[in-house]
Each structure stands twice: as structure tokens, then as C-alpha cells.
Design a protein around this motif. Sequence first.
Motif, PDB file in Angstrom:
ATOM      1  N   SER A 196       0.815  -1.225   0.000  1.00  0.00           N
ATOM      2  CA  SER A 196       0.000   0.000   0.000  1.00  0.00           C
ATOM      3  C   SER A 196       0.844   1.269   0.000  1.00  0.00           C
ATOM      4  CB  SER A 196      -0.881   0.040   1.254  1.00  0.00           C
ATOM      5  OG  SER A 196      -2.059  -0.692   1.051  1.00  0.00           O
ATOM      6  N   TYR A 197       0.211   2.367  -0.402  1.00  0.00           N
ATOM      7  CA  TYR A 197       0.803   3.675  -0.134  1.00  0.00           C
ATOM      8  C   TYR A 197       1.153   3.741   1.338  1.00  0.00           C
ATOM      9  CZ  TYR A 197      -1.139   5.705  -4.480  1.00  0.00           C
ATOM     10  OH  TYR A 197      -1.453   6.004  -5.780  1.00  0.00           O
ATOM     11  N   THR A 198       2.266   4.346   1.654  1.00  0.00           N
ATOM     12  CA  THR A 198       2.569   4.626   3.050  1.00  0.00           C
ATOM     13  C   THR A 198       2.451   6.133   3.235  1.00  0.00           C
ATOM     14  OG1 THR A 198       4.943   5.158   3.019  1.00  0.00           O
ATOM     15  CG2 THR A 198       4.338   2.825   2.849  1.00  0.00           C
ATOM     16  N   SER A 199       2.520   6.582   4.461  1.00  0.00           N
ATOM     17  CA  SER A 199       2.657   8.004   4.707  1.00  0.00           C
ATOM     18  C   SER A 199       3.864   8.509   3.907  1.00  0.00           C
ATOM     19  CB  SER A 199       2.866   8.202   6.208  1.00  0.00           C
ATOM     20  OG  SER A 199       3.520   9.417   6.443  1.00  0.00           O
ATOM     21  N   CYS A 208       6.047   8.118  -1.692  1.00  0.00           N
ATOM     22  CA  CYS A 208       6.609   7.464  -0.510  1.00  0.00           C
ATOM     23  C   CYS A 208       7.819   6.671  -0.987  1.00  0.00           C
ATOM     24  CB  CYS A 208       5.593   6.554   0.182  1.00  0.00           C
ATOM     25  SG  CYS A 208       4.920   5.208  -0.824  1.00  0.00           S
ATOM     26  N   SER A 240       7.494   0.704  -0.389  1.00  0.00           N
ATOM     27  CA  SER A 240       7.002   0.156   0.876  1.00  0.00           C
ATOM     28  C   SER A 240       7.704  -1.152   1.246  1.00  0.00           C
ATOM     29  CB  SER A 240       5.486  -0.033   0.811  1.00  0.00           C
ATOM     30  OG  SER A 240       5.108  -0.720  -0.350  1.00  0.00           O
TER      31      SER A 240
END
Lengths: 394, 394
Positions: free
Chosen positions: A69-72, A284, A287
Amino acid sequence: MVSQQMYALGSNRSCIRDLFEYGLQQAALIGAENVYDYSIGNPSVPAPEAVGAAFAATIAQKNTVAVHSYTSATGINAVREAVSSDLNARFGTSLQPEHLFFTCGAAPALIAVLRALAVENAEFVAIAPFFPEYRPFVEGTGSKFVLVEADTATFQISTTALEAAITPNTQAVMVNTPNNPSGVVYTRETLEELAALLGKKSAQYGHPIYIIADEPYRELVYDGVEVPFIPTIYKDTIVCYSYSKSLSLPGERIGYICIGADVADSAQVMAAVAGASRVSGHVCAPSLQQLVVAQCATVRPDLTIYDQNRQTLYTALTGYGYECVYPKGAFYMLVKAPEGSGAAFSKRAMGKNLLLVPGDDFGIPEYVRICTCVSPEMIQRSLPAFEALAKETV
Amino acid sequence: MVSQQMYALGSNRSCIRDLFEYGLQQAALIGAENVYDYSIGNPSVPAPEAVGAAFAATIAQKNTVAVHSYTSATGINAVREAVSSDLNARFGTSLQPEHLFFTCGAAPALIAVLRALAVENAEFVAIAPFFPEYRPFVEGTGSKFVLVEADTATFQISTTALEAAITPNTQAVMVNTPNNPSGVVYTRETLEELAALLGKKSAQYGHPIYIIADEPYRELVYDGVEVPFIPTIYKDTIVCYSYSKSLSLPGERIGYICIGADVADSAQVMAAVAGASRVSGHVCAPSLQQLVVAQCATVRPDLTIYDQNRQTLYTALTGYGYECVYPKGAFYMLVKAPEGSGAAFSKRAMGKNLLLVPGDDFGIPEYVRICTCVSPEMIQRSLPAFEALAKETV
């Protein structure tokens, strides 16, 4: 109808990359075993076993949506927690996860910091010998690149020369230790002198002059030499780190920026770093790579081969009469060109399929740089070429 | 003493990210099962099995040095070969590996292209509704962001409105189909009209006006709708692609720029893209991810769940009296705010822990955007909240 600045940056590639590409072409023509490529800092030892295990374990996780997933934008909190804890344990710092910002390696980290600090008329100082990409990185922000000549007697920092280069517009000094290309590690004494100078100049000009510490070689050091953690010597230090060399993951693009709470205007600098990253296309850091380096936060590289290579090359080359800088860190060694010109020596060496990077772009035109992150077998095969070159009349 | 522009970009985060963070906080307070988060386009279906297998096989390779090494800045040749072959097979193009430049996802791809084309006084046109990051991406290059208002009757392109926005300084028009946030797919007819207009304007102004085709949703399409490959309709099209959505790898940062041989000044544009990438900190796209997508060049996503979600939501919401745009692609749906203001409706929905992104930043302030890439269970749980909101007097 394209940007001429970008076109020039894209068509005039780095000398290192050009030599590397030439080596690939020659290898196809005359066989890889007959080309002695010392051009590029691609780690030759595999990633530590723990890294492979961490990749395999992460890939095997059932919840692949969570893994990919996208992270912060700043990075996964648990990852920043693992890495800040390791730094605190080693250096006695009090870093928290929010002081780290994960990036796709050291290059975008440096650019984000430079762009964050690029106020009008900003100047950034680099100390020769320096990594050649610093120049386009600084100029790409519209700022002025200021070069301090190398102290080739010691390859430490000449604070006298540095002082002369600092102006009211100086925003930061870029510091790279262990150093690429010299392999020299700045001593605690050097760094304390640097800190005293920058403290004085910051007070004089009424604004902080930061150190941008470019540290991909922090863990690559020999003979038990100390690599001081610069934020513990000079508080206004922003660290840019990469796992490219320490975990042998150069292609995987993973690193971070560290801005501790003590850094002047730390929250503003971190926000500006986030903004600069955003308009450089950062979403980001990968991941999977984030999750892997968190699991390997305490893993250190095995330096046996780099150490052996360093000693083999130094002993052989000085034996042939070359003047070399004995490296204490990183995986590079400087050799002084017998004819006084690194470019001429590099060209002469190409005739023997020996690829050595001329020092011009590093700010030390009398030298060539040798990468010691090569195979011991290639070193052995290459030694007759070095010897023959030493015997040629120039 | 930090760049105020970068500070502003870093402290005023996107509305989507703010809602997403709010959702995480609410979930911690009242339980994740009581928050209905439709804010962020994080794929909810796992990566196809072939992707997991490719990761595992690549990680298991004996020569880990080769897997993790620096690659060419443009990408591994075999990777570019695999992807260009797949594009040629599907779209009848004649792309070669050298026409692809691999990036860390679509965001740095877009920025590299914008920066490459950012000559003095350059203008870039976006057509509402549009991905909100286009604005900072364009303005970050020092260029002018020009917005064409949405044709909310069809959500296709109004060529009349577009024509009025084109000036002699227009360098490119940014086109995103299937569209985020509308889910609309531009028809072949729309794209042919667009091509005719840009051809006419390019001739009139004596320089090419490029299309920058932002295509992360190319493979996410329903009901057998055609997604024309724009370079086959308008030759001066530069494609920016990402595997974030099609292979459910948003965190892994892998995508590419495609500049075919037919594109005007293709070699110069590619060189400028390389230069722009260099000064944005691009070294290479993550090598592991490159190797994985090459093995999955012909893999397509399973859209069953997104398709079901789209139908469930459209049927339920229109049943409650909402006016919705029925999406043919991507995983978004637009809902018209009953009170006429997407921002007010979003705020009202937050009171029921329903997170809907107001359309303001997309250039359609009367709407909210719903992500349909969520779990079917969350949709079922959220429907009473939608129904209650529809019944409230506003």
C-alpha cells in the motif's frame, strides 16, 4: 521547444556513467575478463543474508495489500521507530520517528533538503573532493554552488579555505564522510573545528548555517576508525542516508533524511522537505524496501572483501611507484596521476582497458578514482596493466 | 530561513490526505468498523498472484548482487523490451526499449515531463475534473497552470472551452483517462476531436503542443468499454504510466514514461526528461520492482470486486435520490452534493463518519468523490449513513 537546461543535464551525462557504459561495450567486444572496470560504486558483495531473509519473509506475508500500500509520505511509523531506535542506541541521540523522512535513496534526500533551504540567493558550499552530482543538484534548485578546494595534504577540511567561502547567503555546507572519492574519514577534531567555524559564522550572520551530512558510507570503515555522528557535534546537522552501500541495495532506492529536534527551525525545515519532495514526485519510499530495512536496522555489512581489496591495491600500486591516498572508509581510493593530469592518465589507462575515473569532476584534477568494490579476481588480472602504465614514459 | 514555497507545499497537505489521516484517528477512537473511509485510492484487491510469484522468484535468485544493483537510469533493457513488446502487441505500435524511461511511479514521471518541457513562460493545460496534484506539479516547474472547466453534462472534453485556453505558450495538455475523479473514459470521438484541435493549434503556433497522457487507470475499465491508446490518435503524445492501480502496487513506486519515435523532437524530449529526472533525484526505478513488472508485463488485474462495488454504490445511492456519474473506468464515482456544495456535503457526511472528498480541488466544487476501491463489507455498513444524509433537510 524543450528546456535547454534539462536537455544539457540529460545529454551531458556524468563521466562515471560514460566510463561504465564504455566498459560494457568493450566487454561485449573483447570479453569481460579483459576489461578492468574500476569506474562505478556498485557494491560487489551481496546484501547480508538477513536482508534476503527479510525480503522473503515480507513477500510471503498473507496480507499483500498491507505490504504494497501507499505509506505516509514520511514513511511507515514502525519503520521510522526501528531506525531511530538504532541510531539512538549507537549515538546516544534522542531521535523520534517524526524526525525521519524516508526517501528513494540519498539523491532525492539531498535534493529535497537543498530545495527546502533554497531561499533567494542561497549558496551551498561543497568541499573538494566531492561527489560530482552535488553541482547539478544545487544548481537545479536555482542556487549558487560554491566549491572549497581540496586540502590534498590531508584530505581533511581546510577550515581556513572554508571560512573564506562562507558568505551571508550561505545556507549549508555539504559534508561527505567517509568520503567519496578519497576514502578519507573526517576526524572528530576536523568536525569540531568545522562546528566551531559554522557556529561562529551563524552567529555573525544571524541565521543558522546547516551541515548537510551525506552519509551513505557511514558503516563502511576499516581499522576500527571512528566515524563521529555529526549531529552530536554540530546540532544544526541534517543527515541524508542511503542503504545502497551498507546493505548492498543500490538499485532498490531506499534511504532517509534525519532532522532532529535540536536542529534550528526543525519543524519548518521538515515541512519544507515534505513540500520539496512532493514537487519532485515523491509519494513514498518503496514500501517493501521500507519494511525490509526496518527488519535490518541493526544489520551491519561484512567488509572483509572491501578491506582486502583496499590493502591489495594500495600495496601493489604503491609498489609500482604510484602515490595513493590510503582509504580508511568507503570503497574508493585516489591515485595521483604520474603525468599530473587525471584525465590524461585515465585516457592512457583506457588503452589498456583499465577504467579509472579522472578526478576533474570531483574537484581534484591531478588524481583518478579507483573503486575498490570490485572482485578480487579482477584486481589480480588488472595489476599487470597498472604496472605497465607505471613504466611508460610520460 | 526555509523556502516559503516549499514550506507552504509541505504544510498545506492535500485534502485527500487530510481526510485519510482523520479517518485513521477516528478509527482509533470509535473503531475501524464505524468509519466509512472513501477518501484514498489505495487498491483494496491484492496484487495478482503472478506478481507475488514474480517477487518470490526474483528474491530467490542466487545472484542477489545482480538483482539489487544500480540499473541504467532509463531502466533495465530487458524490462523495457518486455513492456514495449506488450504495448506493441496490444496497440499495434512500434515502440522500442529506448522509448521507455522507468520511474518511481507516475508522479515523478509527470514532473520529469513537465520540467523537460518547461521553457520560459510555458503553460500547461489541465481539464477539470483533474487530479489535484497537477497544480503543484506544474507550478513547481515555474510554469503556468491553466484550467479548463469541466463539462459536467458529459464529463468528456469540451474542445470549445479547451481551444479558448490554448495560447502560443501552451506546451502541453494533460489528459487523464480513465479519469480520476469522474471514472469517465474519454471516447475515441472525444480524443479524435482533441487531436484535431491540437494539430490545428500546433500548426497555427508553429510548435508542437504535446498531450501528456496520465494513464494509471488504463487497465481499469468495465462493461468492455474501449480505452484508446492516445499515441495512436495523436502522435505528439507522451505517456506516463504507473503500476500502482493495475497491479495493486501503489507503495512500490514503479511506472514509466513512453516517448515514441513519432513524437516531435522525441530524442531531445527524452534527453530533457533524463536531465529533469536527474535533478529531481532519480537514479533508477527500484530494480526489484523493475524485474517484477517485466515478468508481469502481460498480467491484467481482476476487476470483479471494483465492478461489483461500482454497481452496488450506484444502485443504492441513486435509489436514495443522489445524482451520480456512472463510472466506466478507474475506481472512483462522483456524487452531486444535495446542497450544491461538495465541501458542505463532505462536512455533513463527516458527522456520520463517512469520508467523502469534496470536489473543490478537482475543479468540480458541486461534487464529492467516492473511492470504490474499498471492501464490499464497508459499503454495506455505510449505506444507512448515505440514506440518512439523503433524508436530512439541507
